[in-house]
Design an enzyme around this catalytic site. Sequence first.
Site, PDB file in Angstrom:
ATOM      1  CG  ASP A  66      -1.929   1.052   1.273  1.00  0.00           C
ATOM      2  OD1 ASP A  66      -2.785   1.048   0.383  1.00  0.00           O
ATOM      3  OD2 ASP A  66      -1.910   1.904   2.191  1.00  0.00           O
ATOM      4  CD  GLU A 121      -2.105   2.299  -3.584  1.00  0.00           C
ATOM      5  OE1 GLU A 121      -3.254   2.688  -3.820  1.00  0.00           O
ATOM      6  OE2 GLU A 121      -1.569   2.429  -2.469  1.00  0.00           O
TER       7      GLU A 121
HETATM    8  O1  TEU Z   1      -4.387   4.245  -1.557  1.00  0.00           O
HETATM    9  C1  TEU Z   1      -3.394   5.210  -1.786  1.00  0.00           C
HETATM   10  C2  TEU Z   1      -4.007   6.500  -2.174  1.00  0.00           C
HETATM   11  O2  TEU Z   1      -5.187   6.672  -2.125  1.00  0.00           O
HETATM   12  C3  TEU Z   1      -3.099   7.590  -2.556  1.00  0.00           C
HETATM   13  O3  TEU Z   1      -1.801   7.190  -2.257  1.00  0.00           O
HETATM   14  C4  TEU Z   1      -3.091   7.990  -3.961  1.00  0.00           C
HETATM   15  O4  TEU Z   1      -1.954   8.766  -4.092  1.00  0.00           O
HETATM   16  C5  TEU Z   1      -4.205   8.877  -4.418  1.00  0.00           C
HETATM   17  O5  TEU Z   1      -5.416   8.533  -3.836  1.00  0.00           O
HETATM   18  C6  TEU Z   1      -4.386   8.775  -5.936  1.00  0.00           C
HETATM   19  O6  TEU Z   1      -4.217  10.012  -6.516  1.00  0.00           O
HETATM   20  C7  TEU Z   1      -4.152   3.274  -0.600  1.00  0.00           C
HETATM   21  C8  TEU Z   1      -5.337   2.351  -0.517  1.00  0.00           C
HETATM   22  O7  TEU Z   1      -5.515   1.699  -1.734  1.00  0.00           O
HETATM   23  C9  TEU Z   1      -6.538   3.132  -0.068  1.00  0.00           C
HETATM   24  O8  TEU Z   1      -7.709   2.368  -0.041  1.00  0.00           O
HETATM   25  C10 TEU Z   1      -6.243   3.686   1.300  1.00  0.00           C
HETATM   26  O9  TEU Z   1      -7.303   4.499   1.706  1.00  0.00           O
HETATM   27  C11 TEU Z   1      -4.952   4.484   1.296  1.00  0.00           C
HETATM   28  O10 TEU Z   1      -3.888   3.806   0.667  1.00  0.00           O
HETATM   29  C12 TEU Z   1      -4.499   4.717   2.706  1.00  0.00           C
HETATM   30  O11 TEU Z   1      -4.067   3.492   3.254  1.00  0.00           O
END
Ligand code: TEU
Length: 515
Positions: free
Chosen positions: A193, A253
């Site tokens: 993540d 990610e």
């Molecule tokens: O998501 C990451 C995230 O949302 C951001 O890093 C991203 O940069 C942005 O939204 C896109 O422009 C992860 C998970 O997938 C998400 O569900 C979580 O809420 C988030 O991390 C926090 O853990």
Amino acid sequence: MTQWWRDAVVYQIYPRSFADGNGDGTGDFAGALARLPYLAELGVDAVWFSPFYPSPLADGGYDVADYCDVDPRFGTLADFDTFVAAAAGHGIRVIVDIVPNHCSSAHPAFQAALAAEPGSPERDLFIFRDAPNNWQSLFGGPAWTQTPDGQWYLHLFDSSQPDWNWANPAVPAMFEKVLRFWLDRGVAGLRVDVAHGLFKDPELPDVPDPTPSDRPSPWFHRPELVAHYATWRAILDSYPEDVFPGRRTAVGEFWGDEITHLEPYFIPGGMPQAFNFFLFQTAWDAAALRHTITASLALTEGSDVVAPWVISNHDVMRPVSRYGAPAPAHSDAEVDVALGTRRARAAALLLLALPGSAYVYQGEELGLPEFLDIPAADRDDPVYRRSQGARLGRDGCRVPIPWSCTAQPYGFTEGTSTWLPQPSGWGSLTVEAQLADPSSTLTLYRQAIAGRPRGEFAWLDGYDLAFTRGDDFACVLNLGAEPVPLPAHESLLLASDAITDDVLPQDTAVWLRLR
Ligand code: TEU
């Protein structure tokens, strides 16, 4: 050694919303176990579980209170082991979600930090300061929250998600144990993540523009990450081929505002996979998509790092609504679901014909639209709360899956209610209904996953968006208003919509056997 993930189709399970086995309206491992035959018939190589760890669920489980256990709402560690073993019986590998940028404020280490003195070793596991800087949370509002003794702690996401201090060696040491805990249990991989987070500029400088974005910044894409992930790769590669043929994997990610922001991660011995989010960030436009695909292929060219293609996940609007809406959509009234469905089906044939791995998010294979009209009182996403409703957030793509029947809860639970409401009118979108329909989106996904091409990729000249895979396969899309004559072919393998007279209508894709 087989790198099984190089062309795998991986199915993302958002555990709260996949299938409920105990009737409480929240999905769990018992429910997922009962649906394994469905996943086997869909033909996926692996499943990735979004977090199922003990958590206050302030951010759907991405607020982890214990990295090495299962939240009782989802079952037990024994239920997890049962799922892994049963999945292996179907030839399906399991990937778990590791959340290293932050934990939950309920995590014992953060509770100990709050109880300890400013400047203590307990506080140094997190980022406490006497005064905040001007950084903003990605979920809206400031990225700092004050504690009763006056110090502030950093949280790039919700205030219930304190960021770990990766400059303290105790943090990487702790996460190494977490990785080994799950790898020892037989998981085939890890999804990491906010992989572009973790390390922060130690000066914590104010920035000229604190608007959150995914470009390199004092909090994202720090230079320490590349060497750090090499240490995780070494851990993965130290595991023998005991569960399945092939190495263990990890998929990061990594978001970026531009493809070039991801370049540093495409090095030998790095994280084995880095998500490619650019396909779904690209408008429904042939030239733009062609540009994205070309740039993405250039990124992976000559690298052993794989960049799986994605058109949806639990953080973004469902493709049917995205492709059918004047962006940004705010109510069902603005979304042309028929148009969006047509485009999403064509996008699916693109996704599954491109070279490399693809990730499919639960419900994408059913062509579910975003549920935009969730009542305010039922919304759960901290993005909605922190932005005072200015951003709808991600609940609309996290609605419990419709399995059967014509009304809520559509076979999701034996109980009567679900943790997030489901809309009416999804009777024709259930798994049961779509299995019985040879022209359903589910049938299209099953056929496409079974028939994925393997040959070398090349653009097909004379078309806006068409390519071959080897000598005998072509994928052709038409996004333009004018119908397009199909190239000479031996047979039509798959079509996202009805094709007559060898002419491809607007917003349609086909797979062709050329000889
Ligand atoms: O998501 C990451 C995230 O949302 C951001 O890093 C991203 O940069 C942005 O939204 C896109 O422009 C992860 C998970 O997938 C998400 O569900 C979580 O809420 C988030 O991390 C926090 O853990």
